[in-house]
Design a protein around this motif. Structure first.
Motif, PDB file in Angstrom:
ATOM      1  N   HIS A 155      -5.414  11.072  35.689  1.00 44.40           N
ATOM      2  CA  HIS A 155      -5.536   9.620  35.818  1.00 44.40           C
ATOM      3  C   HIS A 155      -6.515   9.014  34.815  1.00 44.40           C
ATOM      4  CE1 HIS A 155      -2.902   8.902  39.198  1.00 44.40           C
ATOM      5  NE2 HIS A 155      -3.391   9.976  39.799  1.00 44.40           N
ATOM      6  N   GLY A 156      -6.917   9.787  33.818  1.00 44.29           N
ATOM      7  CA  GLY A 156      -7.670   9.195  32.722  1.00 44.29           C
ATOM      8  C   GLY A 156      -9.126   9.589  32.580  1.00 44.29           C
ATOM      9  N   MET A 157      -9.645  10.455  33.438  1.00 43.14           N
ATOM     10  CA  MET A 157     -11.034  10.879  33.291  1.00 43.14           C
ATOM     11  C   MET A 157     -11.189  11.779  32.068  1.00 43.14           C
ATOM     12  SD  MET A 157     -13.453  13.210  35.795  1.00 43.14           S
ATOM     13  CE  MET A 157     -12.694  14.760  35.222  1.00 43.14           C
ATOM     14  N   PRO A 158     -12.169  11.529  31.208  1.00 46.16           N
ATOM     15  CA  PRO A 158     -12.412  12.437  30.081  1.00 46.16           C
ATOM     16  C   PRO A 158     -12.834  13.818  30.580  1.00 46.16           C
ATOM     17  CG  PRO A 158     -13.558  10.332  29.786  1.00 46.16           C
ATOM     18  CD  PRO A 158     -13.076  10.367  31.190  1.00 46.16           C
ATOM     19  N   SER A 159     -12.377  14.866  29.921  1.00 49.89           N
ATOM     20  CA  SER A 159     -12.664  16.228  30.367  1.00 49.89           C
ATOM     21  C   SER A 159     -14.140  16.593  30.265  1.00 49.89           C
ATOM     22  CB  SER A 159     -11.838  17.225  29.558  1.00 49.89           C
ATOM     23  OG  SER A 159     -12.151  17.129  28.175  1.00 49.89           O
ATOM     24  N   SER A 160     -14.893  15.831  29.481  1.00 55.31           N
ATOM     25  CA  SER A 160     -16.303  16.146  29.265  1.00 55.31           C
ATOM     26  C   SER A 160     -17.222  15.642  30.381  1.00 55.31           C
ATOM     27  CB  SER A 160     -16.770  15.541  27.939  1.00 55.31           C
ATOM     28  OG  SER A 160     -16.609  14.116  27.955  1.00 55.31           O
ATOM     29  N   VAL A 161     -16.700  14.818  31.288  1.00 52.96           N
ATOM     30  CA  VAL A 161     -17.560  14.192  32.295  1.00 52.96           C
ATOM     31  C   VAL A 161     -18.032  15.194  33.344  1.00 52.96           C
ATOM     32  CG1 VAL A 161     -17.695  12.400  34.074  1.00 52.96           C
ATOM     33  CG2 VAL A 161     -16.464  11.960  31.957  1.00 52.96           C
ATOM     34  N   LEU A 162     -17.155  16.119  33.722  1.00 54.88           N
ATOM     35  CA  LEU A 162     -17.464  17.099  34.756  1.00 54.88           C
ATOM     36  C   LEU A 162     -17.117  18.492  34.241  1.00 54.88           C
ATOM     37  CD1 LEU A 162     -15.997  15.227  37.859  1.00 54.88           C
ATOM     38  CD2 LEU A 162     -18.410  15.813  37.537  1.00 54.88           C
ATOM     39  N   PRO A 163     -17.774  19.533  34.769  1.00 54.92           N
ATOM     40  CA  PRO A 163     -17.424  20.900  34.365  1.00 54.92           C
ATOM     41  C   PRO A 163     -16.022  21.258  34.843  1.00 54.92           C
ATOM     42  CG  PRO A 163     -18.927  20.930  36.233  1.00 54.92           C
ATOM     43  CD  PRO A 163     -18.863  19.508  35.765  1.00 54.92           C
ATOM     44  N   ASP A 164     -15.350  22.102  34.089  1.00 54.33           N
ATOM     45  CA  ASP A 164     -13.971  22.479  34.390  1.00 54.33           C
ATOM     46  C   ASP A 164     -13.954  23.700  35.310  1.00 54.33           C
ATOM     47  OD1 ASP A 164     -11.311  23.261  34.413  1.00 54.33           O
ATOM     48  OD2 ASP A 164     -10.997  22.795  32.287  1.00 54.33           O
ATOM     49  N   PRO A 165     -13.520  23.546  36.567  1.00 54.29           N
ATOM     50  CA  PRO A 165     -13.530  24.679  37.509  1.00 54.29           C
ATOM     51  C   PRO A 165     -12.496  25.751  37.180  1.00 54.29           C
ATOM     52  CG  PRO A 165     -12.473  22.777  38.510  1.00 54.29           C
ATOM     53  CD  PRO A 165     -13.040  22.307  37.200  1.00 54.29           C
ATOM     54  N   ARG A 166     -11.648  25.501  36.212  1.00 56.90           N
ATOM     55  CA  ARG A 166     -10.678  26.507  35.782  1.00 56.90           C
ATOM     56  C   ARG A 166     -11.295  27.490  34.795  1.00 56.90           C
ATOM     57  NH1 ARG A 166      -6.491  21.942  33.898  1.00 56.90           N
ATOM     58  NH2 ARG A 166      -8.452  21.454  32.783  1.00 56.90           N
ATOM     59  N   LYS A 167     -12.509  27.192  34.343  1.00 54.48           N
ATOM     60  CA  LYS A 167     -13.225  28.048  33.402  1.00 54.48           C
ATOM     61  C   LYS A 167     -14.250  28.902  34.150  1.00 54.48           C
ATOM     62  CE  LYS A 167     -12.533  24.933  29.489  1.00 54.48           C
ATOM     63  NZ  LYS A 167     -13.173  24.110  28.422  1.00 54.48           N
ATOM     64  N   PRO A 168     -14.881  29.875  33.478  1.00 58.44           N
ATOM     65  CA  PRO A 168     -15.774  30.824  34.166  1.00 58.44           C
ATOM     66  C   PRO A 168     -17.142  30.276  34.579  1.00 58.44           C
ATOM     67  CG  PRO A 168     -14.861  31.785  32.136  1.00 58.44           C
ATOM     68  CD  PRO A 168     -14.583  30.317  32.093  1.00 58.44           C
ATOM     69  N   SER A 169     -17.445  29.028  34.246  1.00 55.29           N
ATOM     70  CA  SER A 169     -18.770  28.494  34.560  1.00 55.29           C
ATOM     71  C   SER A 169     -18.959  28.309  36.061  1.00 55.29           C
ATOM     72  CB  SER A 169     -18.993  27.151  33.853  1.00 55.29           C
ATOM     73  OG  SER A 169     -18.186  26.147  34.420  1.00 55.29           O
ATOM     74  N   ALA A 170     -20.209  28.220  36.493  1.00 53.77           N
ATOM     75  CA  ALA A 170     -20.527  28.074  37.916  1.00 53.77           C
ATOM     76  C   ALA A 170     -20.118  26.705  38.464  1.00 53.77           C
ATOM     77  CB  ALA A 170     -22.020  28.296  38.147  1.00 53.77           C
ATOM     78  N   CYS A 171     -19.950  25.722  37.576  1.00 54.27           N
ATOM     79  CA  CYS A 171     -19.550  24.365  37.991  1.00 54.27           C
ATOM     80  C   CYS A 171     -20.483  23.833  39.079  1.00 54.27           C
ATOM     81  CB  CYS A 171     -18.105  24.345  38.475  1.00 54.27           C
ATOM     82  SG  CYS A 171     -16.905  24.672  37.182  1.00 54.27           S
ATOM     83  N   LYS A 172     -21.768  23.988  38.867  1.00 50.70           N
ATOM     84  CA  LYS A 172     -22.767  23.594  39.868  1.00 50.70           C
ATOM     85  C   LYS A 172     -22.596  22.173  40.351  1.00 50.70           C
ATOM     86  CE  LYS A 172     -26.543  21.768  38.861  1.00 50.70           C
ATOM     87  NZ  LYS A 172     -27.236  20.444  38.862  1.00 50.70           N
TER      88      LYS A 172
END
Length: 277
Positions: A155-172
């Motif tokens: 719906h238009g949110m830039p990917s840089s605003v939040l961590p991507d939970p599909r990647k290996p990061s903890a996404c705190k």
């Protein structure tokens, strides 16, 4: 100075954490923490929008996070949900054109709100969106947050605003948002029923990661998603129904002068810590 008393065995960790919880899990010890910004919203629809904004900005110094998130929320008025639903992307970009928080600028904030707007129009609430993606797997929190993230992107949110939970990061930041919305006690305001507290994943930051490694909760060398799962499982063994219950009080170490992190870890780990093992 708070005295922890006798060094406990591992089986006594819950009693130690419960004591800390009773002493420090109070509103008077919240500031500065972005969760304080959510207490004024009685409607869950407003709270979830405010919480996602606060979580998106939850990096850097806590006092600066609170300051910057407050600036945005003040502009939004009493109903953040109503605000995003009543503004176009162009209007949002104009309202927040001068905003800046480290790597997040006004265009990013506008994009986040426009993504939220689209999700609200499609699903009715952020919770209903997240709930649509929860299946019977053992990582329901990841399913929920990944589905919400992908819907926001769509719906238009830039990917840089939040961590991507599909990647290996903890996404705190995303799991912090989920904790705020699912847990309900003196600190976490709750409002969602899409998940149980027992199904949450630890919002792992570097501070909690260092404590977790010292406690033997994980042997991971970086605070990634696998480390977050290790830490969650460690605290689930201590408190199966609510593994994130002690998160707030543990984050007070390093903030409050009457809580000594080194002393705490020595007491938790006994001679193992003193010998450097």
């Amino acid at each position: 100075m708070f005295s922890f008393g006798e060094i406990p065995q591992h089986a006594e960790l819950r009693a130690l954490f419960e004591d800390l919880y009773l002493r420090y899990n109070r509103r008077e010890f919240v500031h500065p923490d972005p969760v304080e910004l959510l207490y004024c919203y009685q409607e869950t629809g407003d709270r979830e929008v405010a919480a996602l904004l606060a979580a998106a900005l939850a990096y850097g110094r806590a006092s600066q996070i609170v300051k910057k998130a407050s600036q945005v929320l003040e502009v939004m008025g009493a109903s953040p949900k109503g605000f995003v639903l009543s503004h176009s992307l162009k209007e949002l970009q104009k309202v927040f054109k001068d905003f800046k928080h480290r790597f997040t600028d006004g265009k990013s904030v506008a994009g986040l709100f426009y993504g939220i707007r689209g999700v609200l129009l499609e699903y009715g609430s952020l919770e209903m969106c997240a709930e649509c993606y929860v299946n019977e797997g053992h990582l329901k929190a990841k399913e929920a947050i990944t589905g919400l993230f992908e819907s926001l992107l769509r719906h238009g949110m830039p990917s840089s605003v939040l961590p991507d939970p599909r990647k290996p990061s903890a996404c705190k930041r995303l799991y912090l948002f989920l904790k705020w919305m699912i847990r309900k006690d003196s600190i976490d305001p709750g409002g969602w029923s899409a998940l149980k507290p027992s199904e949450l994943i630890y919002p792992l930051d570097t501070h909690i990661f260092s404590i977790a490694r010292a406690l033997g909760a994980t042997d991971r060398k970086s605070a990634d998603f696998k480390a977050a799962l290790d830490v969650t499982e460690f605290f689930r063994r201590i408190n199966p129904l609510d593994p994130l219950k002690y998160d707030f009080v543990l984050t007070r170490f390093g903030i409050r002068p009457d809580l000594n992190k080194k002393e705490f870890l020595e007491i938790c780990c006994g001679n193992r810590m003193k010998k450097g093992h």
